[in-house]
Motif scaffolding. Sequence first.
Motif, PDB file in Angstrom:
ATOM      1  N   GLY A  96      24.136 -12.784 -32.973  1.00  0.00           N
ATOM      2  CA  GLY A  96      23.497 -12.781 -32.517  1.00  0.00           C
ATOM      3  C   GLY A  96      22.117 -11.561 -33.834  1.00  0.00           C
ATOM      4  O   GLY A  96      20.655 -11.746 -32.723  1.00  0.00           O
ATOM      5  N   ALA A  97      22.133 -11.361 -34.594  1.00  0.00           N
ATOM      6  CA  ALA A  97      21.654  -9.730 -34.864  1.00  0.00           C
ATOM      7  C   ALA A  97      20.804 -11.464 -35.917  1.00  0.00           C
ATOM      8  O   ALA A  97      19.487 -10.943 -36.761  1.00  0.00           O
ATOM      9  N   VAL A  98      20.940 -12.593 -36.549  1.00  0.00           N
ATOM     10  CA  VAL A  98      20.201 -13.768 -37.093  1.00  0.00           C
ATOM     11  C   VAL A  98      18.921 -13.638 -36.299  1.00  0.00           C
ATOM     12  O   VAL A  98      18.041 -14.748 -36.358  1.00  0.00           O
ATOM     13  N   GLN A  99      18.835 -13.569 -34.791  1.00  0.00           N
ATOM     14  CA  GLN A  99      17.324 -14.041 -34.020  1.00  0.00           C
ATOM     15  C   GLN A  99      15.933 -13.545 -35.207  1.00  0.00           C
ATOM     16  O   GLN A  99      15.854 -14.251 -34.391  1.00  0.00           O
ATOM     17  N   PRO A 100      16.052 -12.003 -34.901  1.00  0.00           N
ATOM     18  CA  PRO A 100      15.073 -11.597 -35.864  1.00  0.00           C
ATOM     19  C   PRO A 100      14.444 -12.728 -36.754  1.00  0.00           C
ATOM     20  O   PRO A 100      13.483 -12.444 -37.307  1.00  0.00           O
ATOM     21  N   LEU A 101      15.273 -13.167 -37.647  1.00  0.00           N
ATOM     22  CA  LEU A 101      14.588 -14.118 -39.060  1.00  0.00           C
ATOM     23  C   LEU A 101      14.433 -15.520 -37.876  1.00  0.00           C
ATOM     24  O   LEU A 101      13.584 -15.779 -38.525  1.00  0.00           O
ATOM     25  N   ILE A 102      14.914 -15.923 -37.287  1.00  0.00           N
ATOM     26  CA  ILE A 102      14.184 -16.799 -36.818  1.00  0.00           C
ATOM     27  C   ILE A 102      13.402 -16.999 -36.022  1.00  0.00           C
ATOM     28  O   ILE A 102      12.838 -17.762 -36.137  1.00  0.00           O
ATOM     29  N   VAL A 103      13.053 -16.092 -35.254  1.00  0.00           N
ATOM     30  CA  VAL A 103      11.688 -15.743 -34.822  1.00  0.00           C
ATOM     31  C   VAL A 103      10.701 -15.748 -35.804  1.00  0.00           C
ATOM     32  O   VAL A 103       9.676 -16.233 -36.013  1.00  0.00           O
ATOM     33  N   VAL A 104      10.892 -15.354 -37.040  1.00  0.00           N
ATOM     34  CA  VAL A 104       9.811 -14.928 -38.464  1.00  0.00           C
ATOM     35  C   VAL A 104       9.695 -15.924 -38.979  1.00  0.00           C
ATOM     36  O   VAL A 104       8.099 -16.547 -39.040  1.00  0.00           O
ATOM     37  N   LEU A 105      10.511 -17.127 -38.802  1.00  0.00           N
ATOM     38  CA  LEU A 105      10.602 -18.790 -39.062  1.00  0.00           C
ATOM     39  C   LEU A 105       9.516 -19.335 -37.767  1.00  0.00           C
ATOM     40  O   LEU A 105       8.507 -19.827 -38.453  1.00  0.00           O
ATOM     41  N   LEU A 106      10.241 -18.847 -36.877  1.00  0.00           N
ATOM     42  CA  LEU A 106       9.424 -19.800 -35.453  1.00  0.00           C
ATOM     43  C   LEU A 106       7.916 -19.619 -34.826  1.00  0.00           C
ATOM     44  O   LEU A 106       6.523 -20.331 -35.152  1.00  0.00           O
ATOM     45  N   ALA A 107       7.735 -18.250 -35.637  1.00  0.00           N
ATOM     46  CA  ALA A 107       6.413 -17.683 -35.529  1.00  0.00           C
ATOM     47  C   ALA A 107       5.668 -18.119 -36.458  1.00  0.00           C
ATOM     48  O   ALA A 107       4.308 -18.635 -35.985  1.00  0.00           O
ATOM     49  N   ALA A 108       5.756 -18.614 -37.687  1.00  0.00           N
ATOM     50  CA  ALA A 108       5.088 -18.759 -39.093  1.00  0.00           C
ATOM     51  C   ALA A 108       4.491 -20.811 -38.735  1.00  0.00           C
ATOM     52  O   ALA A 108       3.335 -20.821 -38.908  1.00  0.00           O
ATOM     53  N   VAL A 109       5.646 -21.293 -38.033  1.00  0.00           N
ATOM     54  CA  VAL A 109       5.235 -22.929 -37.899  1.00  0.00           C
ATOM     55  C   VAL A 109       4.772 -22.889 -36.132  1.00  0.00           C
ATOM     56  O   VAL A 109       3.501 -23.746 -35.661  1.00  0.00           O
ATOM     57  N   LEU A 110       4.672 -22.053 -35.603  1.00  0.00           N
ATOM     58  CA  LEU A 110       4.156 -22.385 -33.873  1.00  0.00           C
ATOM     59  C   LEU A 110       2.690 -21.235 -34.258  1.00  0.00           C
ATOM     60  O   LEU A 110       2.135 -22.096 -32.620  1.00  0.00           O
ATOM     61  N   LEU A 111       2.766 -20.260 -34.693  1.00  0.00           N
ATOM     62  CA  LEU A 111       1.564 -19.374 -34.463  1.00  0.00           C
ATOM     63  C   LEU A 111       0.921 -18.940 -35.380  1.00  0.00           C
ATOM     64  O   LEU A 111      -0.282 -19.052 -35.244  1.00  0.00           O
ATOM     65  N   GLY A 112       1.739 -19.669 -36.935  1.00  0.00           N
ATOM     66  CA  GLY A 112       0.379 -20.237 -38.051  1.00  0.00           C
ATOM     67  C   GLY A 112       0.477 -17.992 -39.062  1.00  0.00           C
ATOM     68  O   GLY A 112      -0.386 -17.804 -39.317  1.00  0.00           O
ATOM     69  N   SER A 113       1.528 -17.437 -38.081  1.00  0.00           N
ATOM     70  CA  SER A 113       2.163 -16.200 -38.818  1.00  0.00           C
ATOM     71  C   SER A 113       2.350 -16.308 -40.539  1.00  0.00           C
ATOM     72  O   SER A 113       2.506 -16.819 -40.689  1.00  0.00           O
TER      73      SER A 113
END
Length: 297
Positions: A96-113
């Motif tokens: 489950g600790a891979v979640q923050p890495l997934i969030v970083v990638l998704l935020a770049a795609v979906l939020l333009g972060s």
Amino acid sequence: MSTRGADLLLTAVAPAIWGTTYIVTTEFLPGFAPMTVAMLRALPAGLLLLLVVRRLPAGIWWLRIFVLGALNFSIFWSMLFISAYRLPGGVAATVGAVQPLIVVLLAAVLLGSALRAITVVAAIAGAFGVALLVLTPGASLDAVGVAAGLAGAVSMAFGTVLSRKWRPPVSLLTFTAWQLTAGGLLLVPAALLFDPSMGLPTGRNLIGLAWLGLIGAALTYMLWFRGIARLESAVVSSLGFLSPVTAVLLGWLFLGQTLTPVQRIGVALVIGSIWFGQRAGVRNQTGGMAAQQPERR
């Protein structure tokens, strides 16, 4: 304390309390089925909050709330408990600790972060710290358990990012009530189909369910969604590393479990990753504010 510091502290309360889930489940809810526990954790708390706020979604928010409820609660909690029952706690926490890495990638795609190297490195370091903290030499792997853990991490990551993208014009209490209720309702048929029938809960069971539902769900997710609205998704997600740290420390304090030198290194890595993650968030926020300033000639 600065406003940002207060936001970080209040948001960090949520994963710290989530770290109590393992000890509460094993000590107060032994033998309970995964879907049933997830449903009893979400639905009563959601309905209670609905009675307080007395407001329902409207229009497109019906669909969005059920999507968010499924991602943040129905799917995530179901996969979390399946993983926990099929894997040793250390392996489940590490998956489950891979979640923050997934969030970083998704935020770049979906939020333009911005996708910054320091944020990615902090997420990887945090996951490695969790591995040092909770994995044991005799830990065994189960394919279904690992798959469930990864699915839960992906679900929660999508829920975290979309909760920032979709912010309804209502209070945090109302937003939390909607999601908990929707997630709990979606879990009812799953519990009826896949879980065996349960007997009447004891007083000890009710105490455990009350803690998981009222404190570990209603209160903590209100704080979590507050943090998502005020802080960058990657910063919020990095705080999730506090959950396995809390679980290990509680086991050390109350269950007589040992804390080895390697585990202490893991704790230091996790804390370091959280610090670097939130520092990267400060830079992103400062950079974004600077970019919005008109050029002076």
